[in-house]
Write an enzyme that holds these catalytic residues in place. Structure first.
Site: not given
Ligand code: 13P
Length: 342
Positions: A33, A180, A222, A265-266, A295
């Site tokens: 990043r 997650e 998540k 997630g992008g 992100r």
């Molecule tokens: P993103 O929202 O960038 O996908 O990151 C969330 C996250 O914690 C991924 O493990």
């Protein structure tokens, strides 16, 4: 284990109007990043960047329920004369500090490049130490990749089992687990394939959680949203993502789970907001639905900041704007016009 206390933290994390800031990028990920804005990644620049986010009062007080930290950040102090622990800055805003405890992924033996998340060994004592420092919840990310002939059932099963072991250990140490299982959106697959793999993954995860005796009322899920792969060239409408995702979640996630906080997630920043908003307009729902974005919350402040002190206030405003938009989406009250007005 104090299940009532765990339940209260889980409920707090999914407070309507608020969501989670995922600021737990590993050292390798945050370097990527920082490379994108041309600044060096050192413990000091990482501290400065994250301190800037946690000191963004408007964003933090009004729209952020919790912050997921990387281990380095949990033990770092702010640049002020008192060397205030960063975790104290977060607590002062009313947000709950959390800790990413997985150790990232490695190839699962005999499964080619398919990943398995590691980090169960010694997890209990680590959680006790992190709790002592202020962490009240944790995160573990399992990764399921879609491609030619993958994911294999064995890879899904192994990852779901590790997630359930992690969640049980967290609860036994009075830490709320964020569970997650991320089905990646990187591939060229269509939305149907994402639907199918997300269903299989979530069903397997909840079976394993049951077997490991995890109390669902003391956790937060998540997941990914159900979307077409990024290389498919298809950009799904917010309503179709919302319909598909809710159908999968209704089939797979018991109503005793207090809340679901999506990863981004992008997805593009506004896409991630619009899709969460569309889901919250399709109420009533058995669980609260909010964001746990990395992100999609940080892209705007990171690029505005660009490593320069004079940009801090503007970057904090950019963060507050995205946080407010997602806060509204958690209520189903976001509108595209609010983006343009800003
Ligand atoms: P993103 O929202 O960038 O996908 O990151 C969330 C996250 O914690 C991924 O493990």
């Amino acid at each position: 284990m104090d299940l009532q206390a765990l339940h209260e933290i889980a409920e707090k994390l999914v407070t309507p109007g608020k969501g989670i800031l995922a600021a737990d990028e590993s050292t390798g990920t945050i370097k990527k990043r920082f490379d994108s804005i041309g600044i060096e990644s050192t413990d000091v620049t990482r501290r400065d960047y994250r301190e800037m986010l946690f000191r963004a009062e408007d964003a933090m007080r009004n729209y952020v329920s919790g912050v997921i930290l990387y281990e380095e950040t949990l033990y770092q102090n702010a640049a002020d004369a008192n060397a205030t622990p960063l975790v104290d800055l977060i607590e002062r805003t009313g947000a709950v500090p959390g800790i990413k405890v997985d150790k990232g992924t490695a190839p699962l033996a005999k499964f080619g490049d398919q990943p398995i998340t590691e980090g169960l060994d010694g997890l209990g004592p680590r959680l006790d130490k992190d709790r002592e420092r202020g962490a009240r919840f944790a995160k573990w990310r399992a990764v399921v990749d879609i491609g030619d002939g993958i994911p294999a059932w064995g890879a899904i099963k192994a990852n779901a089992h590790a997630l359930a072991r992690y969640a049980a250990i967290c609860q036994a140490h009075d830490i709320v687990p964020i569970v997650e299982p991320e089905v990646l959106m990187d591939g060229a697959h269509g939305i149907e394939r994402c639907d199918e793999v997300t269903r299989l993954t979530l069903n397997t995860v909840f079976e394993e959680l049951f077997e490991q005796r995890v109390a669902l009322e003391g956790m937060v899920l998540k997941p990914n949203m159900v979307v077409s792969g990024m290389k498919s060239g298809v950009v799904d409408a917010a309503e179709s993502v919302a319909e598909r995702t809710l159908a999968v979640l209704r089939d797979c996630v018991p109503a005793s789970v207090p809340g679901i906080a999506f990863l981004s997630g992008g997805q593009d920043d506004e896409e991630a907001t619009a899709r969460l908003n569309a889901m919250n307009r399709m109420s009533p729902l058995p669980w609260k639905l909010t964001f746990s974005y990395g992100r999609a919350l940080q892209h705007a402040p990171l690029t505005t900041w660009a490593g320069k002190r004079e940009n801090v206030a503007a970057a904090q405003r950019a963060f507050a704007h995205r946080a407010r938009m997602n806060g509204l989406a958690s209520l189903g009250k976001w509108e595209g016009a609010l983006e343009k007005a800003a």
